[in-house]
Design a protein around this motif. Structure first.
Motif, PDB file in Angstrom:
ATOM      1  N   LEU A  10       0.828  -1.202   0.000  1.00 14.08           N
ATOM      2  CA  LEU A  10       0.000   0.000   0.000  1.00 14.08           C
ATOM      3  C   LEU A  10       0.864   1.254   0.000  1.00 14.08           C
ATOM      4  O   LEU A  10       0.590   2.209  -0.747  1.00 14.08           O
ATOM      5  CB  LEU A  10      -0.922  -0.009   1.216  1.00 14.08           C
ATOM      6  N   LEU A  11       1.911   1.288   0.812  1.00 15.93           N
ATOM      7  CA  LEU A  11       2.790   2.458   0.847  1.00 15.93           C
ATOM      8  C   LEU A  11       3.498   2.659  -0.495  1.00 15.93           C
ATOM      9  O   LEU A  11       3.713   3.799  -0.920  1.00 15.93           O
ATOM     10  CB  LEU A  11       3.806   2.318   1.983  1.00 15.93           C
ATOM     11  N   ASP A  13       2.192   1.828  -3.382  1.00 18.81           N
ATOM     12  CA  ASP A  13       1.147   2.365  -4.261  1.00 18.81           C
ATOM     13  C   ASP A  13       0.925   3.852  -3.991  1.00 18.81           C
ATOM     14  O   ASP A  13       0.739   4.640  -4.933  1.00 18.81           O
ATOM     15  CB  ASP A  13      -0.156   1.598  -4.058  1.00 18.81           C
ATOM     16  N   ILE A  14       0.931   4.239  -2.720  1.00 21.17           N
ATOM     17  CA  ILE A  14       0.755   5.649  -2.373  1.00 21.17           C
ATOM     18  C   ILE A  14       1.921   6.475  -2.921  1.00 21.17           C
ATOM     19  O   ILE A  14       1.730   7.556  -3.478  1.00 21.17           O
ATOM     20  CB  ILE A  14       0.630   5.818  -0.850  1.00 21.17           C
ATOM     21  N   CYS A  17       1.454   7.283  -6.472  1.00 16.97           N
ATOM     22  CA  CYS A  17       0.185   7.895  -6.858  1.00 16.97           C
ATOM     23  C   CYS A  17       0.398   9.229  -7.581  1.00 16.97           C
ATOM     24  O   CYS A  17       1.176  10.074  -7.141  1.00 16.97           O
ATOM     25  CB  CYS A  17      -0.682   8.114  -5.616  1.00 16.97           C
ATOM     26  N   PRO A  30       4.078  12.218  -2.552  1.00 11.88           N
ATOM     27  CA  PRO A  30       3.351  11.781  -1.363  1.00 11.88           C
ATOM     28  C   PRO A  30       4.277  11.610  -0.160  1.00 11.88           C
ATOM     29  O   PRO A  30       5.359  11.030  -0.269  1.00 11.88           O
ATOM     30  CB  PRO A  30       2.747  10.442  -1.785  1.00 11.88           C
ATOM     31  N   CYS A 108      -7.593  12.564  -2.187  1.00 12.61           N
ATOM     32  CA  CYS A 108      -6.535  11.758  -1.559  1.00 12.61           C
ATOM     33  C   CYS A 108      -7.099  10.900  -0.428  1.00 12.61           C
ATOM     34  O   CYS A 108      -6.850   9.695  -0.366  1.00 12.61           O
ATOM     35  CB  CYS A 108      -5.431  12.676  -1.039  1.00 12.61           C
ATOM     36  N   LEU A 111      -9.268   8.119  -1.772  1.00 21.46           N
ATOM     37  CA  LEU A 111      -8.519   7.037  -2.414  1.00 21.46           C
ATOM     38  C   LEU A 111      -7.797   6.141  -1.420  1.00 21.46           C
ATOM     39  O   LEU A 111      -7.787   4.915  -1.566  1.00 21.46           O
ATOM     40  CB  LEU A 111      -7.490   7.621  -3.383  1.00 21.46           C
ATOM     41  N   TRP A 112      -7.176   6.745  -0.410  1.00 22.72           N
ATOM     42  CA  TRP A 112      -6.193   6.027   0.379  1.00 22.72           C
ATOM     43  C   TRP A 112      -6.505   5.833   1.854  1.00 22.72           C
ATOM     44  O   TRP A 112      -6.018   4.883   2.462  1.00 22.72           O
ATOM     45  CB  TRP A 112      -4.833   6.721   0.266  1.00 22.72           C
ATOM     46  N   ARG A 113      -7.288   6.720   2.451  1.00 22.60           N
ATOM     47  CA  ARG A 113      -7.368   6.700   3.905  1.00 22.60           C
ATOM     48  C   ARG A 113      -8.004   5.427   4.477  1.00 22.60           C
ATOM     49  O   ARG A 113      -7.451   4.835   5.402  1.00 22.60           O
ATOM     50  CB  ARG A 113      -8.095   7.946   4.402  1.00 22.60           C
ATOM     51  N   GLN A 115      -8.055   2.433   3.290  1.00 20.89           N
ATOM     52  CA  GLN A 115      -7.103   1.327   3.121  1.00 20.89           C
ATOM     53  C   GLN A 115      -5.953   1.437   4.110  1.00 20.89           C
ATOM     54  O   GLN A 115      -5.515   0.443   4.693  1.00 20.89           O
ATOM     55  CB  GLN A 115      -6.527   1.342   1.705  1.00 20.89           C
ATOM     56  N   LEU A 116      -5.455   2.659   4.289  1.00 16.23           N
ATOM     57  CA  LEU A 116      -4.300   2.846   5.165  1.00 16.23           C
ATOM     58  C   LEU A 116      -4.660   2.557   6.617  1.00 16.23           C
ATOM     59  O   LEU A 116      -3.930   1.851   7.325  1.00 16.23           O
ATOM     60  CB  LEU A 116      -3.761   4.269   5.027  1.00 16.23           C
TER      61      LEU A 116
END
Length: 198
Positions: A10-11, A13-14, A17, A30, A108, A111-113, A115-116
Motif C-alpha cells: 500500500l505504501l 502504491d501511495i 500515486c 506523497p 486523496c 482514495l487512500w485513507r 485502506q491505510l
C-alpha cells in the motif's frame, strides 16, 4: 521497522500515486510515515512546502510547535516506531496567492485513507490536527467551529484528540484560548509518554 506485506504494498502504491497530478502545481510527492507498530497517528491537513522538499512530515516550524505540545524531541518524533504521520492529503497542494496553502484535495483521503487505516490495527490515539482532519474523522460529531471542537476534546477520547493546527498563523488563537495549553497539552503529553513507554 519493516512493514507487513500488505502495508508495504500500500505504501508503495501511495508513493507512486499521481491521481492529483493535473490539479497540483508542484510535482506530486506523497509524504506518509507509518509502520506496523504505529500506535500514535498524527493526521494533519497536507504537507507544506518544506515537507514537500524534504519528504519529512512536520519538518517545519509547525512541527517544532507540535513536538513541543507532545513533549517529544525531534529524533523521537521521527525514529520511534510508535509514532506515525498520515495527513488528509499526502502531497503539497501549493500556495494560495491570497496567503497560506491550498486546502487538501479530498480525492486523496477518498482514495487512500480507509485502506491505510485498515493496515494500522495498533493505533491507540489519533491526533486530528486542524479542521480538515476533524471534519473527516468526526463527521456529525464535530462542532460548529474548530475552537468548539477542540474545546470539547474530552467528548472524543480516549482514541481521538482534536488539536488546532500548530502553524504560526494560530499564535493569536493560542493567546485567545489559554485553556488549550493549560488543559489539553498536559493531557497530550501524558498520553504520548504512556504510548512511547509501553
Amino acid at each position: 521497522m519493516p512493514s507487513t506485506p500488505g502495508l508495504q504494498t500500500l505504501l508503495s502504491d501511495i508513493a507512486a500515486c499521481r491521481a492529483c497530478a493535473g490539479d497540483l502545481v508542484p510535482e506530486p510527492r506523497p509524504v506518509v510515515r507509518v509502520n506496523p507498530e504505529t500506535r500514535l497517528l498524527i493526521c494533519g491537513q497536507a504537507p507544506g512546502r518544506l515537507v514537500h522538499e524534504t519528504g519529512l512530515p512536520f519538518n517545519d516550524p509547525s512541527g517544532v510547535r507540535l513536538r513541543s505540545w507532545m513533549g517529544v524531541e525531534r529524533d523521537t518524533f521521527y525514529d520511534h516506531p510508535a509514532i506515525g504521520v498520515a495527513a488528509m492529503a499526502f502531497c503539497f497542494p501549493g500556495t494560495n496567492p491570497k496567503g497560506g496553502d491550498y486546502p487538501p484535495p479530498t480525492r486523496c483521503a477518498q482514495l487512500w485513507r480507509p485502506q491505510l487505516l485498515a493496515q494500522l490495527p495498533k493505533v491507540e490515539l489519533t491526533l486530528l490536527v486542524g479542521s480538515y482532519a476533524q471534519a473527516w474523522a468526526l463527521g456529525a460529531a464535530r462542532k460548529a467551529t474548530m475552537t468548539q471542537t477542540v474545546a470539547a476534546w474530552t467528548e472524543y477520547g480516549p482514541g481521538v484528540l482534536p488539536l488546532p493546527h500548530p502553524s504560526w498563523r494560530n499564535t493569536a488563537w493560542l493567546k485567545r484560548n489559554p485553556w488549550f495549553e493549560a488543559e489539553v497539552t498536559p493531557y497530550l503529553r501524558q498520553r504520548v509518554g504512556d504510548i512511547l513507554r509501553a
